[in-house]
Design a protein around this motif. Structure first.
Motif, mmCIF file in Angstrom:
data_model
loop_
_atom_site.group_PDB
_atom_site.id
_atom_site.type_symbol
_atom_site.label_atom_id
_atom_site.label_comp_id
_atom_site.label_asym_id
_atom_site.label_seq_id
_atom_site.Cartn_x
_atom_site.Cartn_y
_atom_site.Cartn_z
ATOM 1 N N ASP A 47 -64.818 -22.563 7.076
ATOM 2 C CA ASP A 47 -63.137 -22.658 7.202
ATOM 3 C C ASP A 47 -62.422 -22.928 6.016
ATOM 4 O O ASP A 47 -61.498 -22.378 5.495
ATOM 5 N N GLU A 48 -63.124 -23.799 5.522
ATOM 6 C CA GLU A 48 -62.527 -24.370 4.352
ATOM 7 C C GLU A 48 -62.681 -23.550 2.895
ATOM 8 O O GLU A 48 -61.786 -23.270 2.403
ATOM 9 N N LEU B 253 -60.248 -20.578 3.366
ATOM 10 C CA LEU B 253 -59.114 -21.015 3.031
ATOM 11 C C LEU B 253 -58.688 -21.479 1.625
ATOM 12 O O LEU B 253 -57.621 -20.865 1.000
ATOM 13 N N LEU B 254 -59.676 -21.813 0.926
ATOM 14 C CA LEU B 254 -59.658 -22.153 -0.491
ATOM 15 C C LEU B 254 -59.586 -20.636 -1.301
ATOM 16 O O LEU B 254 -58.675 -20.600 -2.136
ATOM 17 N N LYS B 255 -60.022 -19.835 -0.874
ATOM 18 C CA LYS B 255 -60.256 -18.309 -1.314
ATOM 19 C C LYS B 255 -58.846 -17.767 -1.055
ATOM 20 O O LYS B 255 -58.281 -16.954 -1.809
ATOM 21 N N CYS B 256 -58.341 -17.947 0.166
ATOM 22 C CA CYS B 256 -57.112 -17.440 0.590
ATOM 23 C C CYS B 256 -56.167 -17.988 -0.339
ATOM 24 O O CYS B 256 -55.139 -17.375 -0.839
ATOM 25 N N LEU B 257 -56.252 -19.419 -0.844
ATOM 26 C CA LEU B 257 -55.307 -19.886 -1.655
ATOM 27 C C LEU B 257 -55.595 -19.597 -3.141
ATOM 28 O O LEU B 257 -54.896 -20.189 -4.008
ATOM 29 N N GLY B 258 -56.517 -18.876 -3.418
ATOM 30 C CA GLY B 258 -56.561 -18.510 -4.814
ATOM 31 C C GLY B 258 -57.855 -18.975 -5.521
ATOM 32 O O GLY B 258 -58.096 -18.658 -6.803
ATOM 33 N N PRO C 155 -62.474 -14.508 2.521
ATOM 34 C CA PRO C 155 -60.989 -15.435 3.002
ATOM 35 C C PRO C 155 -60.502 -14.647 4.331
ATOM 36 O O PRO C 155 -59.643 -15.491 4.893
ATOM 37 N N ARG D 20 -61.279 -14.709 6.937
ATOM 38 C CA ARG D 20 -62.017 -15.392 8.168
ATOM 39 C C ARG D 20 -60.467 -16.476 8.467
ATOM 40 O O ARG D 20 -60.856 -16.793 9.515
ATOM 41 N N VAL D 21 -59.736 -16.651 7.621
ATOM 42 C CA VAL D 21 -58.652 -17.279 8.036
ATOM 43 C C VAL D 21 -58.003 -16.764 9.321
ATOM 44 O O VAL D 21 -57.392 -17.243 10.202
ATOM 45 N N ALA E 210 -58.602 -13.195 -5.834
ATOM 46 C CA ALA E 210 -58.430 -14.535 -5.509
ATOM 47 C C ALA E 210 -57.492 -15.189 -6.644
ATOM 48 O O ALA E 210 -56.550 -16.103 -6.432
ATOM 49 N N GLN F 270 -54.531 -23.959 10.314
ATOM 50 C CA GLN F 270 -55.559 -23.732 9.370
ATOM 51 C C GLN F 270 -55.312 -25.136 8.341
ATOM 52 O O GLN F 270 -55.433 -24.889 7.028
#
Lengths: 843, 238
Positions: A299-300, A303-308, A391, A393-394, B97, B112
């Motif tokens: 999950d983390e 999220l990290l990938k989602c945030l760039g 990503p 997955r979020v 990304a 999340q």
């Protein structure tokens, strides 16, 4: 306000950013407690490896040093020239104590008498022997007392054989070269006086200060110079590396005494198994907790990938995080392991009947390397798998990467190979244990898979609790298989240690029954064979195995003339350079194991065949069909290697490197015969009678060496008890980790079930049903695997008999079921008590 | 500078006119057995910088899929998508990304938040990833702005659903994104809490001039956006 720097570039800055993130994440994760289980597993792994490694190393050293008593020193340097003063100074500079002995053959005569006798003269310095104690008596085989040092100047002590041979009386004077020495005592026991395989002559011990006056040492005299060494293992190891005078060799108890060496090797292998079992457990713990950690990370990562964050950054950050965690937890584990081994040593020393030497530093880097390998091999792959989480997955958690990278398998395989290499001294044993464990893991995985399939129809016919429990296994198919496999490997390690501790050690001890031969008789002349048999028959010995011996020299190998110079290996040169003993027989005892070729029978008498022991095979690189031409007192005989065998030298029975069928060497005649027998305590009168009737026959007392081997076995039993207790603790941590892995999910499920109206009792029964099934499966397969491994180890590594134990199979299944259920209950009790509202609110 | 938050205020005129552009976007998934299911079918969309757009539609209409495609979390089967003027379809996962870092913020239905991090640490995360040296003070300021100045060191499990979503909103604004994607931000909240959260979201959005793309099936919430688009049969309708 600051503007963002270009983040996460594939440069050094990228690594720096990853390191910053890893450090911050570690700090935060540590505070929240989410890294605790993984850190605990890594620390336990390091602690277990360090403590068991250090402790077993100390036991090994203690046993090895203890065996120095049978050598009279921790090590000896042997040579045919007097040792230069500076060599001795350099040895002393290493912190070693030294005592020099010169020994040579010379004829000794009774002053004012007619008798003379060829004897070995031993001229020793004060301090001799450095280990153990000389024991003296007033008459042959009479009561003994400890000697106070060496004979004073002008005096000599002699052994029973010289005493009888010269018919001496207390205070007799002996002519030794140009000196006269007064005999003041009989040597009853002398540390280091050969083992079962040394050659004996009557002995006279004198003070080295009297040596020059005898005038016996001069150019051309056959003097063997021995320098006894005593000190710490590190200093002895340094002495081994020191440049020695030409022709000198350094021997430890192990080199000088095959029967002790054989026992020491076996003891070492038992300890190796304990260490390997611990490594196995630790690897299982690390691998399991890392898998759990990896699940949380997905999950983390999404999220990290989602945030760039790019994948490279995620991989770097996760790797650094793991390595930093591993180093931190590993360091804590090393400290705890250091303390643990001290506690083990403190408890074990009285039982081991010896002070354990201080732990060496050598196992420390090895343990650290092991922890790091375990981390990289078993923990990194699942964590890197998490780095592949997409990503998206979020939004859709079910959309898992599903990536089971081949990298994981490769890294784990590499880690296993590296672990084996680290245990290089016991590569074969390590391969057996790790290969066995892998095979068992594969079988477990397959069986667990089949069980999961079989459970579906089964659970429809069972009660609600079982339906829930078995349903859990079937639903979490992959996780259930992984759990059963990990539990099985943990149980395998524990069961293997149990088998080793009880069955294998008992078998080893059984090989040395209380009536094992403790006396060797050597120098029996051919014409004395029959009278000797009669003598023993008269003293109640129904059977006496006598072996003929002939002296031979190797002159050609496969038709090509050879001499000592034909070989590079110094050990081979020494062996070839002198005459060696050979024998002939129609059959071999059970202390001989056939390596290749076939045994022969009485019908093969007269065949020009040769049976070569492993030592001769290795020295001369022999294979079946090779021919050896031997010179027996002027007669040449060519023999073909018909079989090769391995002798269990700690059987304490006469054995030979080279043996032929009867009828081959008889014509050249046996020069002497030897035998061994058991002399019960208090029967020393028999020896006195024997020496009186056969004055030339020498009795060699092996009680000390036999006692040493027995004591090695006993110490091993105690040492393994301690290691076992410690490893059991590590095993329980593994099981806890397995169960802990599903705690969060279980909490949610339990809350849901309770919300739907299931009683705590039904839920508890369901959980217990699940764990009982997993435990039963894991325990049964582990028991079969442990038996198979034990059998393999007994046959291939230890050369001791081991039969199947059907009860162990049952015990393994029951114990697996009970332990896993109990640990599961203890661990999940809390989950059952959590109010459902709390669990569901937090999900 | 915004007096309240100390953060830079961006308006539509500062940035490229086009924040999000999608043309002929198709998304098909394999349902197993070789059958393809079309979720999006030649969809087109143009969102200008500073605009707020609501995407509504029935459950299963593909709203979340569309959001993940527009944010570059996933790739379309066909068609082109541009984010802040850069084509997503030409970039690999890492490139996408990098494009998101510091430019795109998210608010999710299920919050999340990372359970092992405190409220402050969760909010610091995107600013840290974007390379801001002042991630800490920045996060603290935004958390105070959403009324959680006293809860900085609390872990998600110690907070209510509404508080967790406020942390998520603070996180979304911490790195001053150009574009904010919100997926059913009130879906897990009660009516009153949801309404507070929405007020907060629009207030921050207004003060920062962020482009907002919001997916919801709540028509009342959708009406607060400048434009409402309905996703039906794989296409958007005004």
């Amino acid at each position: 306000m600051n503007s963002p720097q270009m983040p996460l570039r594939e440069t050094r800055a990228g690594w720096a950013a990853a390191l910053r993130h890893a450090l911050a994440r570690l700090r935060r994760g540590w505070r929240s407690g989410e890294l605790l289980v993984l850190a605990l597993a890594l620390a336990v792994a390091a602690a277990a490896v360090v403590s068991v490694g250090l402790f077993s190393d100390r036991v090994r050293q203690a046993i090895e040093r203890g065996s120095g008593d049978t050598l009279g020193a921790d090590a000896i340097v042997e040579g045919h020239e007097a040792f230069p003063a500076d060599y001795r100074e350099r040895l002393q500079g290493l912190g070693l104590r030294t005592a020099a002995v010169a020994q040579f053959p010379s004829v000794v005569a009774v002053v004012d008498g007619q008798q003379t006798q060829l004897a070995t003269i031993k001229a020793a310095e004060p301090g001799y022997p450095l280990r153990g104690a000389l024991r003296l008596s007033g008459e042959p085989y009479g009561p003994t007392r400890a000697a106070n040092g060496i004979p004073p100047v002008g005096e000599a002590w002699v052994d029973a054989r010289l005493w009888s041979g010269l018919a001496l009386q207390p205070g007799a004077h002996l002519q030794v070269g140009g000196s006269v020495l007064r005999v003041t005592a009989l040597i009853a026991d002398e540390p280091g006086r050969g083992g079962a395989f040394a050659e004996f002559a009557p002995e006279l011990l004198m003070n080295r200060a009297d040596l020059a006056a005898t005038g016996l040492i001069g150019p051309g005299s056959r003097v063997q110079h021995i320098l006894q060494l005593g000190g710490e293992p590190a200093a002895l190891a340094a002495a081994r590396r020191l440049q020695r005078p030409v022709g000198a060799r350094l021997l430890g108890a192990r080199d000088a005494r095959p029967e002790i060496s054989s026992a020491l090797d076996r003891a070492g292998r038992f300890l190796d198994i304990a260490v390997l079992a611990t490594i196995l457990l630790s690897a299982a713990a690390v691998s399991l907790t890392a898998r759990l950690h990896s699940q949380r990370l997905r999950d983390e990562v999404a999220l990290l990938k989602c945030l760039g964050a790019g994948r490279g950054f995620v991989v770097r950050a996760l790797t650094l995080q793991l390595v930093l965690l591993g180093l931190g937890a590993g360091a804590v584990g090393v400290v705890v392991g250091g303390l643990g081994q001290a506690v083990l040593g403190w408890f074990a020393a009285p039982l081991l009947n010896t002070a354990l030497p201080a732990p060496g530093w050598l196992p420390l880097p090895q343990a650290l390397a092991l922890s790091l390998l375990m981390l990289l091999g078993f923990a990194l792959p699942p964590v890197l798998e998490a780095a592949a989480a997409p990503p998206v997955r979020v939004f859709q958690r079910a959309l898992d990467a599903g990536v089971h990278s081949q990298l994981g398998l490769v890294l784990a395989a590499l880690a296993v190979v590296a672990l084996v290499l680290l245990q290089a001294g016991a590569a074969r044993l390590a391969l057996f244990v790790i290969g066995g464990a892998s095979a068992a893991a594969a079988v477990l995985a397959l069986m667990a898979w089949l069980l999961v399939l079989a459970l579906s129809p089964l659970r429809r016919r069972s009660g609600v609790a079982w339906r829930f429990g078995l349903g859990n296994i079937a639903r979490r198919r992959g996780a259930a298989v992984a759990q059963a496999t990990a539990l099985g490997v943990a149980l395998l390690a524990l069961l293997l240690l149990t088998v080793v501790r009880t069955d294998l050690l008992a078998s080893w001890r059984g090989r040395l029954p209380p009536d094992a031969p403790n006396q060797f008789l050597i120098n029996i002349q051919p014409e004395q064979v029959q009278p000797l048999r009669e003598f023993f028959a008269a003293h109640g010995y129904a059977h006496l195995d006598l072996w003929p011996m002939a002296r031979a020299r190797l002159v050609a190998l496969n038709g090509k003339p050879v001499s000592a110079d034909s070989f590079d290996d110094p050990e081979t040169r020494r062996w070839i350079n002198r005459e060696f003993n050979m024998s002939w027989t129609t059959g071999f005892g059970d202390d001989n194991k056939l390596l290749s070729g076939n045994w022969w029978s009485a019908a093969d008498a007269g065949q020009p065949w040769l049976s070569a022991e492993e030592y001769a095979v290795e020295r001369l690189k022999l294979k079946l069909g090779d021919t050896l031409t031997l010179d027996l007192a002027g007669t040449r005989v060519t023999l073909t290697v018909h079989n090769t065998r391995k002798v269990r030298w700690d059987s304490f029975r006469p054995n030979f490197f080279l043996v032929t069928p009867p009828g081959m060497l008889d014509s050249s005649g046996a020069t002497q015969w030897i035998t061994s027998f058991y002399l019960a305590p208090g029967q020393h009168a028999l020896l006195r009678d024997l020496v009186r009737q056969f004055p030339n026959v020498t009795a060699v007392d092996l009680d000390a060496a036999l006692g040493e081997v027995r004591s090695i076995v006993d110490r091993m039993v105690h040492a393994l008890e301690f290691i076992f207790a410690f490893t059991l603790g590590a095993g329980l941590v593994v099981m806890l980790a397995v169960i802990e892995a599903s705690r969060a999910q279980r909490a949610r499920e339990t809350a849901l079930l309770r919300t739907l109206g299931a009683s705590s009792r039904v839920i508890l029964q369901g959980l217990l049903a699940e764990y009982a099934t997993l435990g039963l499966l894991a325990g049964s397969v582990a028991a079969v695997a442990a038996q198979t491994l034990a059998w393999l180890l007994a046959a291939r590594v230890f050369d001791i008999p081991y039969g199947p134990r059907p009860l162990l199979w049952l015990a393994g299944a029951v114990a697996g079921c009970a332990v896993v259920t109990l640990v599961g209950w203890l661990s999940l009790r809390g989950v059952l008590r959590t109010p459902p509202r709390q669990v569901l609110a937090g999900s | 500078m915004d007096a309240d938050t100390g953060l830079t205020v961006r308006t539509a005129t500062d940035t490229a006119a086009e924040a999000v552009f999608a043309e002929g976007v198709v998304k098909q998934i394999n349902t197993g057995g070789g059958d393809l299911l079309s979720i999006l079918d030649g969809l087109s969309l143009r969102v200008l910088a500073g605009e707020s757009v609501a995407i509504v539609g029935a459950s299963g209409s593909g709203k979340t899929t569309l959001l993940s495609l527009l944010a570059g979390l996933d790739l379309p089967t066909a068609g082109e998508i541009r984010l802040d003027g850069r084509s997503l379809t030409e970039l690999d996962e890492d490139g996408r990304a990098r494009l998101r870092a510091g430019r795109v913020g998210f608010v999710f239905q299920s919050f999340q938040l990372l359970s092992g991090l405190t409220a402050l640490e969760n909010v610091m995360l995107p600013a840290e990833l974007a390379g801001y040296a002042d991630a800490g003070p920045r996060a603290r300021t935004v958390l105070e702005r959403v009324g959680l100045g006293q809860r900085l060191d609390h872990y998600p499990h110690q907070m209510s659903g509404g508080e967790q979503q406020r942390v998520a909103i603070a996180r979304a604004f911490a790195a001053e994104p150009h574009i904010l994607f919100a997926d059913e931000p009130t879906g897990n909240l009660d009516l009153v809490t949801g309404s507070h959260i929405i007020d907060l979201l629009f207030e921050l959005n207004r003060s920062r001039g962020t482009t907002l793309i919001l997916v919801t099936h709540d028509t009342a919430l959708a009406r607060r956006c400048g434009r409402v688009l309905t996703l039906n049969q794989g296409r958007l309708h005004e």
